[in-house]
Design an enzyme around this catalytic site. Structure first.
Site, mmCIF file in Angstrom:
data_model
loop_
_atom_site.group_PDB
_atom_site.id
_atom_site.type_symbol
_atom_site.label_atom_id
_atom_site.label_comp_id
_atom_site.label_asym_id
_atom_site.label_seq_id
_atom_site.Cartn_x
_atom_site.Cartn_y
_atom_site.Cartn_z
ATOM 1 N N ASP A 172 0.857 -1.180 0.000
ATOM 2 C CA ASP A 172 0.000 0.000 0.000
ATOM 3 C C ASP A 172 0.897 1.235 0.000
ATOM 4 O O ASP A 172 1.789 1.367 0.856
ATOM 5 C CB ASP A 172 -0.907 -0.001 1.238
ATOM 6 C CG ASP A 172 -1.785 1.239 1.304
ATOM 7 O OD1 ASP A 172 -2.693 1.348 0.458
ATOM 8 O OD2 ASP A 172 -1.562 2.087 2.197
ATOM 9 N N GLU A 184 -1.461 -1.335 -6.029
ATOM 10 C CA GLU A 184 -2.645 -0.618 -6.486
ATOM 11 C C GLU A 184 -2.416 -0.051 -7.886
ATOM 12 O O GLU A 184 -1.330 0.451 -8.194
ATOM 13 C CB GLU A 184 -2.980 0.529 -5.533
ATOM 14 C CG GLU A 184 -3.303 0.077 -4.118
ATOM 15 C CD GLU A 184 -3.341 1.249 -3.158
ATOM 16 O OE1 GLU A 184 -4.435 1.658 -2.759
ATOM 17 O OE2 GLU A 184 -2.247 1.748 -2.816
ATOM 18 N N ASP A 201 -2.851 1.032 7.045
ATOM 19 C CA ASP A 201 -2.115 0.722 5.821
ATOM 20 C C ASP A 201 -1.828 -0.774 5.708
ATOM 21 O O ASP A 201 -1.834 -1.329 4.599
ATOM 22 C CB ASP A 201 -0.804 1.514 5.778
ATOM 23 C CG ASP A 201 -1.040 3.011 5.648
ATOM 24 O OD1 ASP A 201 -2.141 3.393 5.203
ATOM 25 O OD2 ASP A 201 -0.135 3.800 5.996
#
Length: 394
Positions: free
Chosen positions: A193, A277, A373
């Protein structure tokens, strides 16, 4: 694989002057070709193509033997192709309904690269292979320039570019057939992340520091930019002030690039599969100022967040991570980031209220508590593995 290798050049004062003249003449050629296209369309409605302008090069070089005629014909063709690509991108944006951005004339500080499309045609990498300690690149009209080759060049050199960054000169080699360097398998998988407080948080609970290089240099940059604002346009002192600001930004860029390489290498060495991501960073950092009729909200806060995101260098990091993963034989999976920070990694409950603060996640259904996170990284890993399973089944 196709890879680029960038090396610092160490030209003599005469060679540096010749490189500057080379850039100036290629910039003049670019601007003249752009004016040719604009005038032909404005006066006669005729669209000029690359082939016609390339055919005119022979006459231009013959009429200007001490200027344009000094340089490689193929490098000038590459400059004309650069303009042709700018027009192709312009028409593609018009067709897609985006802001067109018509090609513009290049000012003295906006044209810093010349490309030779083929090694051996007006240029030659390692032009003095018999030299025992140094490496040279030969450029037509400039001569043999010493290059600081700090690592071996792999593959076959296809194109050679010379780039000016501030007061430094670099040579960039684009190589084909670069062999991969696979790392031994570890059997480990991870989700990552990206954030501002920490550059990377892994699903294993580890954090990689965000150095905030721009913030560390903010005071010196502010002083340099204030000095620049006080200088008279066109003066020697203003040129020195511009160089000072550019040098500070260049240092921040190199620091950010170095940190991204080290962080990406640490991940690639430790994990076989990395899920990340699929971020749209340009959309995330879009200005929130709005318009006069519809002003934005929380503009100052959004501006600060945008600056922090850009300072972290997410885009640079993800690009480097993808290149290193490909070279090392690792698998990089990009997943949709929607709701990864709001979903409970234990029960799957999705709610905005789950994330109480920047670093705190408490599920409102099952009371699962974790670092926000780390929780998001676990969700990213699960989504990545699910995509991998679907792809393998297909």
């Amino acid at each position: 694989m196709r890879r680029s290798f960038k090396f610092l050049l160490r030209p003599t004062s005469r060679q540096a002057a010749a490189l500057t003249a080379c850039l100036d003449d290629h910039r003049a050629l670019y601007n003249a070709a752009l004016e040719h296209r604009r005038t032909a369309y404005a006066k006669a409605g005729v669209s000029i193509r690359y082939g016609e302008q390339s055919a005119d090069l022979k006459h231009i070089r013959a009429d200007d033997t001490g200027g344009q005629g000094r340089w490689s014909f193929s490098s000038q063709q590459a400059t004309l192709r650069r303009l042709d690509k700018a027009f192709a991108a312009f028409f593609a944006r018009v067709k897609a309904g985006r802001t067109p951005g018509f090609p513009r004339f290049k000012g003295k500080g906006c044209f810093d690269t010349v490309t030779w499309p083929k090694d051996g045609d007006g240029c030659r990498w390692d032009s003095q292979p018999e030299h025992p300690t140094a490496t040279y690149v030969r450029l037509q009209g400039v001569g043999h320039i010493r290059a600081h080759r700090h690592r071996p060049v792999r593959g076959t050199v296809k194109t050679i570019s010379v780039k000016r960054e501030g007061s430094r000169w670099y040579v960039v080699l684009s190589c084909d057939d670069v062999p991969a360097e696979p790392l031994p398998a570890t059997g480990a998988v991870v989700g990552i992340d990206l954030g501002v407080a920490w550059l990377v948080t892994t699903s294993d609970g580890e954090h990689l520091d965000n150095p905030r290089h721009l913030a560390a240099s903010a005071e010196r940059l502010a002083v340099a930019q204030r000095n620049l604002a006080r200088r008279k346009r066109g003066s020697t002192r203003r040129r020195k002030a511009v160089a000072r600001v550019a040098a500070l930004h260049g240092k921040v860029r190199r620091q950010r690039l170095d940190g991204a390489h080290k962080a990406a290498l640490a991940l690639v060495r430790d994990y076989d599969v990395i899920a990340c991501e699929d971020l749209r960073i340009a959309n995330m950092t879009r200005s929130a100022s709005g318009t006069v009729e519809v002003p934005g909200r929380n503009v100052a806060q959004k501006s600060g967040l945008n600056r922090s995101i850009l300072d972290a260098g997410w885009g640079v990091f993800l690009t480097i991570l993808s290149h290193k993963a490909e070279s090392a034989g690792r698998e990089l999976i990009a997943v949709n980031p929607a709701n990864t920070s709001r979903t409970c990694a234990r029960c799957g409950h999705v709610a905005k209220e789950n994330r109480l603060a920047q670093a705190t996640f408490v599920c409102q259904r099952c009371a699962h508590a974790a670092h926000a996170d780390v929780n998001a990284a676990i969700n990213i890993l699960r989504a990545g593995l699910a995509l991998r399973d679907v792809a393998q089944a297909a």
